[in-house]
Design a protein around this motif. Structure first.
Motif, PDB file in Angstrom:
ATOM      1  N   HIS A 124       0.870  -1.179   0.000  1.00 56.16           N
ATOM      2  CA  HIS A 124       0.000   0.000   0.000  1.00 56.16           C
ATOM      3  C   HIS A 124       0.905   1.227   0.000  1.00 56.16           C
ATOM      4  O   HIS A 124       1.800   1.342   0.841  1.00 56.16           O
ATOM      5  N   PRO A 128      -1.161   8.450  -3.798  1.00 60.38           N
ATOM      6  CA  PRO A 128      -2.365   7.846  -4.380  1.00 60.38           C
ATOM      7  C   PRO A 128      -2.242   7.533  -5.872  1.00 60.38           C
ATOM      8  O   PRO A 128      -3.017   6.710  -6.389  1.00 60.38           O
ATOM      9  N   CYS A 157      -5.897   3.103  -7.198  1.00 59.72           N
ATOM     10  CA  CYS A 157      -7.117   3.845  -6.871  1.00 59.72           C
ATOM     11  C   CYS A 157      -7.387   4.914  -7.923  1.00 59.72           C
ATOM     12  O   CYS A 157      -8.536   5.321  -8.134  1.00 59.72           O
ATOM     13  N   LYS A 253      -6.167  11.553  -1.943  1.00 58.89           N
ATOM     14  CA  LYS A 253      -5.963  10.664  -0.800  1.00 58.89           C
ATOM     15  C   LYS A 253      -7.276  10.061  -0.340  1.00 58.89           C
ATOM     16  O   LYS A 253      -7.332   8.889   0.061  1.00 58.89           O
ATOM     17  N   GLN A 256      -8.052   7.208  -2.494  1.00 62.01           N
ATOM     18  CA  GLN A 256      -7.203   6.069  -2.141  1.00 62.01           C
ATOM     19  C   GLN A 256      -7.755   5.323  -0.923  1.00 62.01           C
ATOM     20  O   GLN A 256      -7.816   4.081  -0.911  1.00 62.01           O
TER      21      GLN A 256
END
Length: 298
Positions: A124, A128, A157, A253, A256
């Protein structure tokens, strides 16, 4: 194949998964070192925290284990885990039933021994625009059969068509070395497997996925599984290096974090590896390593 020959093959597979883990960990730490721009450039470069994991059988005896390597709060990676494990023992009734139903393997109730080894990775990202990613390869053995499985899939994303194409091109090139039918078949399998029915959508832009892979030639099947692992770094690092310096907004963000919620839903509800790991008593923290550090639901 004799028992001694099979034991040697299992040892080779486990050693390969560990070597791939070491290569990926080194590459990710080097990526952290090289990050010189962006809001986290002044922070210390991320490093993996390594924890030994153990699996215990129902009677408390040793049943294998592995290494859980997790980096948190890096310059490039917000959270990334790279796990390897080799576990063994006997399958419980639920795992036996699921295995027999899915693979049509007779004799599981009479002899439910198993051995499994593999590598599992989920990343992760801080930015983003840089996609999350998943990869795993594994070998599974019972007295009745052996097979390989795994794959790699991209989970952005914010989607960029050229990133999807580049990621898939590397997967296809490595599949084509072994069989020209592999990539279209395993791409379609990934599209089906990484689909979230209750959301009516895929969790990402796909990749490849295969399971129950046993064509009767262990060397050939192992060579293909190794190439799936080798494809990961060139496929993922190319996309990451392209996107990691892009500026982002709070709105980016937010997108995301919502997408991470989707990812968490899939892993907790549908993922076979999560279910198998928890049902067979493996370290829960290692099994759930794939979950994002932060997520959001609307």
């Amino acid at each position: 194949m004799t028992t001694e020959e099979m034991d040697a093959e299992k040892a080779r597979a486990a050693a390969w998964f560990r070597a791939l883990r070491d290569e990926i960990v080194a590459a990710f730490e080097a990526l952290e070192d090289s990050q010189a721009t962006g809001p986290f450039a002044g922070a210390p470069a991320g490093r993996f925290e390594v924890t030994e994991t153990r699996r215990r059988s129902e009677d408390g005896s040793d049943a294998g284990g592995g290494l859980m390597s997790v980096m948190r709060g890096g310059r490039v990676f917000e959270k990334v885990g790279v796990n390897v494990s080799t576990v063994y023992g006997t399958l419980g009734a639920r795992a036996q039933a699921a295995m027999a139903a899915r693979k049509g393997i007779p004799g599981m109730a009479e002899d439910p021994r198993f051995w499994a080894s593999g590598i599992s990775l989920v990343a992760h990202m801080q930015n983003p625009h840089t996609p999350a990613v998943h990869m795993n390869t594994r070998m599974f053995w019972t007295p009745h059969a052996w097979w390989f499985g795994g794959g790699s899939d991209l989970n952005p994303c914010i989607e960029y068509d050229e990133d999807t194409a580049a990621f898939h091109a590397v997967q296809k090139a490595h599949c084509d070395r072994h069989d020209p039918t592999y990539y279209p078949r395993f791409k379609a399998w990934a599209d089906e497997y990484f689909y979230i029915p209750h959301r009516g959508r895929a969790r990402g832009v796909g990749g490849i996925f295969f399971d129950d892979h046993s064509r009767g030639d262990w060397e050939a099947d192992f060579a293909f599984t190794q190439d799936v692992g080798r494809a990961f770094l060139p496929a993922f690092l190319g996309v990451t290096e392209k996107r990691r310096d892009m500026p982002w907004t709070e709105a980016d963000k937010d997108v995301q974090l919502i997408h991470r919620g989707l990812y968490a839903e899939y892993n907790l509800v549908y993922d076979r590896g999560t279910k198998f790991g928890l049902e067979t008593g493996h370290d829960a923290n290692a099994v759930l390593m794939s979950l994002p550090p932060l997520a959001k639901w609307v």
